[in-house]
Design an enzyme around this catalytic site. Structure first.
Site, short mmCIF file in Angstrom:
data_model
loop_
_atom_site.label_atom_id
_atom_site.label_comp_id
_atom_site.label_asym_id
_atom_site.label_seq_id
_atom_site.Cartn_x
_atom_site.Cartn_y
_atom_site.Cartn_z
N GLU A 1 0.80 4.94 -0.31
CA GLU A 1 -0.25 4.08 -0.48
C GLU A 1 0.19 2.72 -1.19
O GLU A 1 1.00 2.75 -2.20
CB GLU A 1 -1.16 4.74 -1.73
CG GLU A 1 -2.32 4.09 -2.02
CD GLU A 1 -3.33 3.68 -0.85
OE1 GLU A 1 -3.52 2.72 -0.50
OE2 GLU A 1 -3.50 4.77 0.10
N GLU B 1 1.57 -10.26 -1.06
CA GLU B 1 0.97 -9.67 -2.59
C GLU B 1 1.70 -10.07 -3.58
O GLU B 1 3.11 -10.03 -3.33
CB GLU B 1 1.00 -8.14 -2.27
CG GLU B 1 0.34 -7.46 -3.61
CD GLU B 1 0.29 -5.94 -3.54
OE1 GLU B 1 1.54 -5.37 -3.03
OE2 GLU B 1 -0.56 -5.25 -3.91
#
Ligand code: UN1
Length: 494
Positions: A251, A386
């Site tokens: 994840e 990110e």
């Protein structure tokens, strides 16, 4: 006051690291405050923890699932009683504001109750056999010892997403909390023990990724690996797990877009943007990090957003009224500052923030001002990579198709959102946005625990946490055939 010393939990015993090495856990809002001293574990500690989990698996897998579930149910009740204390301790070690750390504990409570219910489901299938007097079914079996590597941004909720489904399915676990937030994961495991979990069923090993995480992934007795963190580390974890043919749930990152159409309720969208971009100081993999604005409303939206941003109260997350806490550590603050520099060099315009806060109230912590960048173009690094900090980019589009194209034009695929009152556009976005999660008229954060959580593309490798998605990872199928014909029957032949 002397700092409190904590130990690993292995086979029900509290043990220092074999090497005796330790590390400090400091408050990111006030680095003079030492939350605790934790073992810096290595391979020998991991080996002991895996051996304890392997031993405990012999008994735990045979405990009826509804009984395993009762322990989870009690864990949920105890967490509810301890919610305030655990939330305060979490704000102290992680920094996010108290309202949010209460939410983090609540997420673990919700997961406990949901997964406790799973103890009386764990459904498989019964199906007719192609042969007479023969019965066929599939049952969910535990996988065995599961290794879990947890992140620091949701230090109780995310470990609960991993531990609780694994436990109700009959697995045993070794968990390594993030080195920045060991206490909250320990509080979760302590609560499981207080609720009656047998020794060795969950083992906790503190330490750094290369020393303590890597031996968990490589260990031959570990049957499944669950990792939440950066795509960079996830790639290594996934490669190592693959070389051992271990199921591995990854994840990872996001670059989540919020689309604001020209017919949106702008006040609602501005509130959503603030919460999505600066909640948890932007340190969520689901954080709203790109806001795509229809040209017609871009100016009004931007003015209102900047106005609201300038009023955000940033500080230590414990006192009431503070809306945004510090970043977790100096590296994360540096990352935010570096990305602002990169964005400006690429041609973006800084509307507000963009720097570390160093005033009196912020002098001892890792505070970064909530930052808004305008004139961002889809191909810029700030629109692709990110940041994991309170830095949001504003981009513009002229029509819906272009908005979807920009939203999808990244390597990640975790969360997305659209603000519109046009039901047709909302449904088209639900279908066409390439992401594991799409919100309509809500920001990109705020997933609930009973739905699958995870993403596509470089966000994940196809697995899901939460809901039935988690049960699929922590169980393996066994197909069972019972022939009561008393004669040899050959499938596909007779
Ligand atoms: C994360 O972003 O790392 O959906 C997890 C949310 C939270 C969990 C976020 N319930 O925003």
């Amino acid at each position: 006051m002397a700092a409190k010393h904590y130990k690993n939990l292995i086979g029900g015993k509290w043990l220092a690291a074999g090497s005796r090495k330790t590390f400090e856990n400091r408050n990111p809002a006030d680095t003079s405050d030492i939350v605790g001293v934790f073992p810096a574990s290595g391979k020998s500690d991991v080996d002991a923890a895996v051996a304890a989990a392997k031993e405990a698996f012999k008994i735990w897998r045979l405990v009826p699932a509804p009984k395993r579930a009762e322990i989870l149910y009690r864990t949920g009740e105890l967490l509810a009683q301890r919610k305030e204390q655990y939330a305060q301790e979490m704000t102290r070690e992680m920094g996010k504001v108290l309202e949010e750390t209460r939410g983090d504990v609540q997420e673990a409570i919700d997961t406990a109750y949901y997964m406790a219910g799973e103890g009386r489901r764990l459904f498989g299938q019964t199906t007719p056999s192609e042969l007479p007097n023969k019965f066929a079914m599939s049952v969910r079996m535990p996988v065995g010892v599961c290794a879990m590597i947890a992140p620091w941004n949701f230090p109780m909720a995310i470990p609960s997403w991993k531990l609780f489904p694994a436990l109700v399915a009959g697995n045993t676990c070794v968990i390594k909390p993030a080195e920045d937030t060991p206490l909250s994961t320990l509080n979760l495991v302590q609560t499981l023990m207080d609720a009656g979990l047998p020794k060795g069923v969950v083992n906790i090993v503190f330490g750094y990724g290369p020393d303590a995480g890597a031996p968990m992934v490589e260990h031959p007795d570990v049957r499944a690996v669950s990792f939440t963190g950066s795509s960079e580390v996830g790639r290594i974890v996934g490669q190592v797990a693959a070389s051992h043919f271990k199921p591995c749930s990854l994840e990872m990152g996001g670059k989540n877009a919020m689309i604001v159409m020209e017919d949106a309720n702008l006040d609602l969208a501005v509130e959503g943007a603030l919460w999505g971009a600066f909640g948890t100081t932007g340190q969520r993999c689901t954080a709203t990090s790109r806001i795509l604005l229809h040209k017609k409303i871009a100016r009004t939206f931007t003015e209102r957003l900047v106005e609201r941003d300038s009023k955000l109260r940033v500080g230590n997350g414990l006192p009431k009224g503070i809306q945004m806490g510090p970043q977790i550590n100096p590296q994360q603050v540096e990352t935010s500052a570096r990305y602002v520099e990169i964005a400006l060099a690429e041609g973006a315009t800084l509307l507000t923030g963009g720097k570390r806060l160093r005033g009196k109230a912020h002098a001892n912590g890792y505070f970064f001002a909530p930052t808004i960048l305008a004139d961002v173009k889809p191909a810029m690094r700030i629109a692709q990579e990110e940041v994991f900090g309170p830095v949001v980019s504003l981009l513009q589009f002229s029509n819906f198709d272009e908005a979807v194209e920009i939203a999808n034009g990244i390597s990640y695929g975790l969360s997305t959102s659209i603000y519109t009152r046009d039901v047709n556009k909302a449904y088209t976005a639900m279908r066409d946005l390439e992401a594991g999660i799409t919100y309509v008229n809500a920001p990109t954060i705020g997933a609930e625990v009973h739905l699958p959580f995870g993403g596509v593309k470089q966000t994940g490798n196809g697995h899901r946490e939460g809901g039935t998605g988690a049960m699929d990872f922590y169980t393996t199928w066994k197909s069972v055939y019972v022939d009561y014909s008393d004669r040899l029957q050959r499938a596909q032949i007779d």
